[in-house]
Write an enzyme that holds these catalytic residues in place. Structure first.
Site, PDB file in Angstrom:
ATOM      1  N   GLY A 189      -9.136  10.965   6.613  1.00 18.56           N
ATOM      2  CA  GLY A 189      -8.076  11.411   7.508  1.00 18.56           C
ATOM      3  C   GLY A 189      -8.633  12.053   8.767  1.00 18.56           C
ATOM      4  O   GLY A 189      -9.495  12.919   8.715  1.00 18.56           O
ATOM      5  N   TYR A 214      -0.021   2.774  -9.038  1.00 18.45           N
ATOM      6  CA  TYR A 214      -0.521   2.014  -7.891  1.00 18.45           C
ATOM      7  C   TYR A 214      -0.056   0.559  -8.026  1.00 18.45           C
ATOM      8  O   TYR A 214      -0.730  -0.281  -8.628  1.00 18.45           O
ATOM      9  CB  TYR A 214      -2.038   2.090  -7.805  1.00 18.45           C
ATOM     10  CG  TYR A 214      -2.580   3.469  -7.480  1.00 18.45           C
ATOM     11  CD1 TYR A 214      -1.739   4.488  -7.029  1.00 18.45           C
ATOM     12  CD2 TYR A 214      -3.927   3.752  -7.607  1.00 18.45           C
ATOM     13  CE1 TYR A 214      -2.230   5.744  -6.723  1.00 18.45           C
ATOM     14  CE2 TYR A 214      -4.435   5.010  -7.294  1.00 18.45           C
ATOM     15  CZ  TYR A 214      -3.584   6.003  -6.857  1.00 18.45           C
ATOM     16  OH  TYR A 214      -4.083   7.247  -6.551  1.00 18.45           O
TER      17      TYR A 214
END
Length: 316
Positions: free
Chosen positions: A211, A53
Protein backbone atom coordinates in the site's frame (compact mmCIF):
# COMPACT_ATOMS: atom_id res chain seq x y z
CA UNK A 1 15.97 -16.98 -0.06
CA UNK A 2 16.30 -15.89 3.56
CA UNK A 3 14.06 -17.47 6.16
CA UNK A 4 12.05 -16.55 9.22
CA UNK A 5 10.01 -18.55 11.69
CA UNK A 6 6.31 -19.15 12.28
CA UNK A 7 6.03 -21.10 15.50
CA UNK A 8 8.68 -23.78 15.18
CA UNK A 9 8.49 -23.76 11.39
CA UNK A 10 11.05 -22.15 9.11
CA UNK A 11 9.42 -20.27 6.25
CA UNK A 12 10.59 -18.02 3.45
CA UNK A 13 10.99 -14.39 4.49
CA UNK A 14 8.45 -13.44 1.80
CA UNK A 15 5.24 -15.39 1.30
CA UNK A 16 2.58 -15.42 -1.41
CA UNK A 17 -0.88 -13.96 -0.84
CA UNK A 18 -2.99 -16.14 -3.14
CA UNK A 19 -6.14 -14.03 -2.91
CA UNK A 20 -5.79 -12.33 -6.37
CA UNK A 21 -5.92 -15.75 -8.02
CA UNK A 22 -9.58 -16.24 -7.06
CA UNK A 23 -11.38 -12.91 -6.68
CA UNK A 24 -12.55 -10.34 -9.22
CA UNK A 25 -10.08 -9.89 -12.08
CA UNK A 26 -8.54 -13.29 -11.42
CA UNK A 27 -6.37 -14.92 -14.08
CA UNK A 28 -7.25 -18.09 -15.92
CA UNK A 29 -6.38 -21.38 -14.26
CA UNK A 30 -3.19 -21.86 -16.27
CA UNK A 31 -1.71 -18.53 -15.23
CA UNK A 32 -2.86 -19.01 -11.66
CA UNK A 33 -1.08 -22.35 -11.45
CA UNK A 34 2.00 -20.90 -13.09
CA UNK A 35 2.02 -18.10 -10.50
CA UNK A 36 2.01 -20.51 -7.56
CA UNK A 37 4.63 -22.69 -9.23
CA UNK A 38 6.81 -19.63 -9.87
CA UNK A 39 6.56 -18.77 -6.18
CA UNK A 40 7.72 -22.25 -5.24
CA UNK A 41 10.53 -22.09 -7.80
CA UNK A 42 11.67 -18.83 -6.19
CA UNK A 43 11.88 -20.46 -2.77
CA UNK A 44 8.59 -19.20 -1.33
CA UNK A 45 7.38 -21.64 1.32
CA UNK A 46 4.42 -19.77 2.83
CA UNK A 47 1.17 -19.66 0.86
CA UNK A 48 -1.70 -17.63 2.32
CA UNK A 49 -5.31 -18.40 1.42
CA UNK A 50 -8.80 -18.31 2.97
CA UNK A 51 -12.16 -19.98 2.46
CA UNK A 52 -13.69 -16.61 1.50
CA UNK A 53 -11.30 -15.90 -1.37
CA UNK A 54 -13.71 -16.43 -4.24
CA UNK A 55 -16.06 -14.50 -6.49
CA UNK A 56 -19.10 -12.98 -4.75
CA UNK A 57 -21.67 -15.63 -3.94
CA UNK A 58 -19.84 -18.30 -5.92
CA UNK A 59 -17.50 -21.20 -5.25
CA UNK A 60 -16.60 -20.86 -1.56
CA UNK A 61 -13.12 -22.27 -1.04
CA UNK A 62 -12.04 -21.61 -4.64
CA UNK A 63 -8.65 -20.32 -3.58
CA UNK A 64 -7.98 -23.22 -1.22
CA UNK A 65 -8.75 -25.75 -3.94
CA UNK A 66 -6.55 -23.87 -6.39
CA UNK A 67 -3.62 -23.81 -3.95
CA UNK A 68 -4.09 -27.54 -3.29
CA UNK A 69 -4.06 -28.31 -7.03
CA UNK A 70 -1.00 -26.15 -7.58
CA UNK A 71 0.91 -28.01 -4.86
CA UNK A 72 -0.23 -31.39 -6.17
CA UNK A 73 0.93 -30.60 -9.71
CA UNK A 74 4.25 -29.02 -8.77
CA UNK A 75 7.24 -31.04 -9.89
CA UNK A 76 9.42 -30.28 -6.89
CA UNK A 77 9.41 -30.98 -3.17
CA UNK A 78 6.63 -29.25 -1.24
CA UNK A 79 7.19 -30.90 2.14
CA UNK A 80 8.37 -27.65 3.72
CA UNK A 81 5.56 -25.48 2.35
CA UNK A 82 3.28 -23.95 4.99
CA UNK A 83 -0.25 -23.29 3.80
CA UNK A 84 -2.09 -20.87 6.03
CA UNK A 85 -5.82 -20.45 5.64
CA UNK A 86 -8.49 -18.49 7.44
CA UNK A 87 -12.11 -18.87 8.49
CA UNK A 88 -14.78 -16.55 9.79
CA UNK A 89 -15.56 -14.40 6.77
CA UNK A 90 -17.89 -14.84 3.81
CA UNK A 91 -18.58 -13.31 0.40
CA UNK A 92 -22.30 -13.16 -0.43
CA UNK A 93 -23.60 -12.31 -3.88
CA UNK A 94 -23.59 -8.56 -3.20
CA UNK A 95 -19.78 -8.62 -2.98
CA UNK A 96 -19.59 -7.59 0.67
CA UNK A 97 -17.39 -9.26 3.28
CA UNK A 98 -19.36 -10.75 6.15
CA UNK A 99 -18.01 -11.78 9.56
CA UNK A 100 -19.17 -14.99 11.28
CA UNK A 101 -17.33 -16.03 14.43
CA UNK A 102 -19.45 -18.50 16.47
CA UNK A 103 -17.40 -21.57 17.48
CA UNK A 104 -19.70 -23.97 15.64
CA UNK A 105 -19.23 -22.07 12.39
CA UNK A 106 -15.45 -21.82 12.75
CA UNK A 107 -15.14 -25.54 13.44
CA UNK A 108 -17.31 -26.38 10.45
CA UNK A 109 -15.33 -23.97 8.27
CA UNK A 110 -12.05 -25.52 9.36
CA UNK A 111 -13.36 -29.01 8.55
CA UNK A 112 -14.32 -27.84 5.06
CA UNK A 113 -10.93 -26.17 4.55
CA UNK A 114 -9.20 -29.35 5.68
CA UNK A 115 -10.99 -31.34 2.98
CA UNK A 116 -10.37 -28.77 0.26
CA UNK A 117 -6.66 -28.59 1.05
CA UNK A 118 -6.45 -32.37 1.17
CA UNK A 119 -4.27 -32.51 4.28
CA UNK A 120 -4.41 -34.36 7.58
CA UNK A 121 -3.98 -31.14 9.53
CA UNK A 122 -3.98 -27.48 8.46
CA UNK A 123 -0.54 -26.01 9.04
CA UNK A 124 -1.77 -22.63 10.27
CA UNK A 125 -5.43 -21.72 10.73
CA UNK A 126 -6.36 -18.13 11.48
CA UNK A 127 -9.49 -16.40 12.71
CA UNK A 128 -10.07 -14.08 9.77
CA UNK A 129 -11.67 -11.25 11.73
CA UNK A 130 -13.21 -10.84 15.20
CA UNK A 131 -16.99 -11.03 15.13
CA UNK A 132 -18.45 -8.15 17.20
CA UNK A 133 -21.52 -10.29 17.92
CA UNK A 134 -19.48 -13.12 19.49
CA UNK A 135 -17.21 -12.93 22.55
CA UNK A 136 -13.67 -13.05 21.20
CA UNK A 137 -12.65 -15.69 23.71
CA UNK A 138 -15.39 -17.97 22.34
CA UNK A 139 -14.03 -17.71 18.80
CA UNK A 140 -10.48 -18.31 20.02
CA UNK A 141 -11.81 -21.24 22.03
CA UNK A 142 -12.81 -22.85 18.74
CA UNK A 143 -9.18 -22.57 17.59
CA UNK A 144 -8.08 -24.19 20.87
CA UNK A 145 -10.48 -27.09 20.28
CA UNK A 146 -9.23 -27.55 16.72
CA UNK A 147 -5.66 -27.64 18.03
CA UNK A 148 -6.58 -30.16 20.70
CA UNK A 149 -8.27 -32.34 18.08
CA UNK A 150 -5.19 -32.26 15.86
CA UNK A 151 -7.06 -30.70 12.95
CA UNK A 152 -4.74 -27.68 12.86
CA UNK A 153 -1.06 -27.50 13.85
CA UNK A 154 -0.91 -23.83 14.76
CA UNK A 155 -3.36 -20.96 15.22
CA UNK A 156 -3.32 -17.29 14.31
CA UNK A 157 -5.58 -14.27 14.42
CA UNK A 158 -6.12 -11.55 11.83
CA UNK A 159 -7.43 -7.99 11.68
CA UNK A 160 -6.99 -7.60 15.40
CA UNK A 161 -5.60 -5.36 18.15
CA UNK A 162 -3.20 -5.65 21.06
CA UNK A 163 -5.87 -6.49 23.64
CA UNK A 164 -7.15 -9.41 21.59
CA UNK A 165 -3.61 -10.60 20.86
CA UNK A 166 -2.90 -10.78 24.59
CA UNK A 167 -6.20 -12.56 25.22
CA UNK A 168 -5.59 -15.10 22.46
CA UNK A 169 -2.06 -15.66 23.73
CA UNK A 170 -3.41 -16.30 27.23
CA UNK A 171 -5.85 -18.89 25.85
CA UNK A 172 -3.60 -20.61 23.30
CA UNK A 173 -0.11 -20.13 24.71
CA UNK A 174 2.70 -20.98 22.31
CA UNK A 175 0.21 -22.54 19.90
CA UNK A 176 -0.70 -18.99 18.86
CA UNK A 177 2.03 -18.19 16.33
CA UNK A 178 0.86 -15.37 14.08
CA UNK A 179 -1.01 -12.12 13.62
CA UNK A 180 -2.10 -11.05 10.14
CA UNK A 181 -2.97 -7.35 9.90
CA UNK A 182 -2.88 -4.77 7.16
CA UNK A 183 0.47 -3.00 7.24
CA UNK A 184 2.34 -1.05 4.58
CA UNK A 185 4.01 2.32 3.98
CA UNK A 186 0.54 3.83 3.62
CA UNK A 187 -1.20 1.97 6.46
CA UNK A 188 0.75 1.67 9.70
CA UNK A 189 -2.05 1.58 12.26
CA UNK A 190 -0.71 -1.77 13.45
CA UNK A 191 2.62 -0.48 14.80
CA UNK A 192 1.53 -1.41 18.38
CA UNK A 193 0.50 -4.89 17.22
CA UNK A 194 3.84 -5.35 15.45
CA UNK A 195 5.74 -4.37 18.59
CA UNK A 196 3.66 -6.76 20.69
CA UNK A 197 4.27 -9.60 18.22
CA UNK A 198 8.01 -9.02 18.54
CA UNK A 199 7.66 -9.07 22.33
CA UNK A 200 5.68 -12.33 22.32
CA UNK A 201 7.63 -14.02 19.52
CA UNK A 202 4.67 -14.12 17.11
CA UNK A 203 5.07 -13.87 13.36
CA UNK A 204 3.54 -10.68 11.94
CA UNK A 205 2.12 -11.25 8.45
CA UNK A 206 1.32 -7.92 6.75
CA UNK A 207 -1.49 -8.18 4.24
CA UNK A 208 -1.67 -5.67 1.40
CA UNK A 209 1.99 -4.86 2.18
CA UNK A 210 2.53 -2.69 -0.90
CA UNK A 211 0.00 0.00 0.00
CA UNK A 212 1.34 3.36 -1.09
CA UNK A 213 3.55 1.65 -3.67
CA UNK A 214 1.04 -0.49 -5.59
CA UNK A 215 -2.70 -0.90 -5.67
CA UNK A 216 -4.10 -3.79 -3.67
CA UNK A 217 -6.35 -6.43 -5.20
CA UNK A 218 -9.01 -4.96 -2.94
CA UNK A 219 -8.70 -1.60 -4.69
CA UNK A 220 -10.29 -2.85 -7.89
CA UNK A 221 -8.92 -2.67 -11.45
CA UNK A 222 -5.92 -0.49 -12.01
CA UNK A 223 -6.32 2.81 -13.83
CA UNK A 224 -2.66 3.02 -14.80
CA UNK A 225 -1.92 3.46 -18.51
CA UNK A 226 -1.37 0.49 -20.77
CA UNK A 227 2.14 -0.86 -20.42
CA UNK A 228 2.49 0.37 -16.84
CA UNK A 229 0.51 -2.34 -15.14
CA UNK A 230 1.20 -5.80 -13.76
CA UNK A 231 -0.88 -7.07 -10.83
CA UNK A 232 -3.45 -4.43 -9.95
CA UNK A 233 -1.22 -1.66 -11.25
CA UNK A 234 2.05 -3.29 -10.34
CA UNK A 235 5.09 -3.01 -12.55
CA UNK A 236 8.50 -4.47 -11.87
CA UNK A 237 10.20 -1.75 -13.90
CA UNK A 238 12.58 0.29 -11.75
CA UNK A 239 11.39 3.51 -13.41
CA UNK A 240 7.73 2.83 -12.63
CA UNK A 241 7.54 6.08 -10.66
CA UNK A 242 8.37 8.15 -13.71
CA UNK A 243 5.33 7.04 -15.70
CA UNK A 244 2.14 9.08 -15.90
CA UNK A 245 0.38 6.52 -13.72
CA UNK A 246 2.61 7.19 -10.72
CA UNK A 247 0.43 8.27 -7.81
CA UNK A 248 2.25 7.75 -4.56
CA UNK A 249 3.42 10.01 -1.78
CA UNK A 250 6.32 7.69 -1.05
CA UNK A 251 8.77 8.77 -3.72
CA UNK A 252 11.77 7.65 -1.65
CA UNK A 253 10.87 4.01 -2.36
CA UNK A 254 10.95 4.70 -6.09
CA UNK A 255 14.17 6.68 -5.81
CA UNK A 256 15.94 3.89 -3.93
CA UNK A 257 14.59 1.42 -6.50
CA UNK A 258 16.10 3.42 -9.36
CA UNK A 259 19.42 3.62 -7.57
CA UNK A 260 19.44 -0.12 -6.90
CA UNK A 261 18.06 -1.14 -10.29
CA UNK A 262 15.14 -3.02 -8.78
CA UNK A 263 11.39 -2.48 -8.50
CA UNK A 264 9.90 -0.11 -5.90
CA UNK A 265 7.77 -3.01 -4.73
CA UNK A 266 10.89 -5.01 -3.96
CA UNK A 267 12.29 -2.08 -2.01
CA UNK A 268 9.01 -1.83 -0.09
CA UNK A 269 9.11 -5.49 0.91
CA UNK A 270 12.77 -5.24 1.91
CA UNK A 271 11.87 -2.22 4.08
CA UNK A 272 9.10 -4.21 5.75
CA UNK A 273 11.56 -7.02 6.49
CA UNK A 274 13.89 -4.47 8.05
CA UNK A 275 11.13 -3.28 10.39
CA UNK A 276 11.33 -6.39 12.59
CA UNK A 277 12.64 -9.96 12.43
CA UNK A 278 9.09 -11.24 13.02
CA UNK A 279 7.71 -9.68 9.81
CA UNK A 280 6.82 -12.04 6.95
CA UNK A 281 5.03 -10.03 4.24
CA UNK A 282 2.54 -11.84 2.01
CA UNK A 283 2.25 -9.79 -1.20
CA UNK A 284 -0.40 -10.85 -3.66
CA UNK A 285 0.35 -11.84 -7.23
CA UNK A 286 -1.50 -13.05 -10.28
CA UNK A 287 1.50 -13.32 -12.62
CA UNK A 288 4.64 -15.46 -12.29
CA UNK A 289 6.95 -12.48 -12.83
CA UNK A 290 5.36 -10.53 -10.02
CA UNK A 291 5.91 -13.12 -7.29
CA UNK A 292 9.40 -13.79 -8.58
CA UNK A 293 10.18 -10.10 -8.15
CA UNK A 294 8.61 -10.08 -4.68
CA UNK A 295 10.64 -13.10 -3.61
CA UNK A 296 13.78 -11.22 -4.58
CA UNK A 297 13.13 -8.80 -1.73
CA UNK A 298 14.33 -11.46 0.70
CA UNK A 299 17.82 -11.03 -0.74
CA UNK A 300 17.74 -7.23 -0.97
CA UNK A 301 19.71 -5.92 2.01
CA UNK A 302 18.99 -2.23 2.51
CA UNK A 303 21.72 -0.13 4.07
CA UNK A 304 21.04 1.65 7.37
CA UNK A 305 21.04 4.92 5.43
CA UNK A 306 18.43 3.62 2.99
CA UNK A 307 16.24 2.34 5.83
CA UNK A 308 16.46 5.72 7.56
CA UNK A 309 15.55 7.45 4.31
CA UNK A 310 12.50 5.23 3.84
CA UNK A 311 11.50 5.59 7.49
CA UNK A 312 11.57 9.35 7.06
CA UNK A 313 9.34 9.06 3.98
CA UNK A 314 6.64 7.24 5.93
CA UNK A 315 7.02 9.39 9.01
CA UNK A 316 8.53 6.75 11.31
Amino acid sequence: MRYRTVGELRVSAVGLGAMPLSIEGRPDEGRAMATVHAALDAGVTLLDTADSYHLPGDEPGHNERLVARALATYGGDTADVLVTTKGGRGRPADGSWTVTGPPRHLKSAAEASLKRLGVEAIGLYQLHKPDPAVPFEDSVGALRDLLDEGKIRYAGISNTDTGRIRLAHAILGDRLVSVQNQYSPAVRDSEPELRLCAELGLAFLPWSPLGGISRSSLDGPSRLPSGETGDSGRSTRPDHATGPGHATGFDAFHAVARERGVSPQQVCLAWLLARSPVVVPIPGASRPGTIQDSAGAAELELTPEEVARLDAAVGS
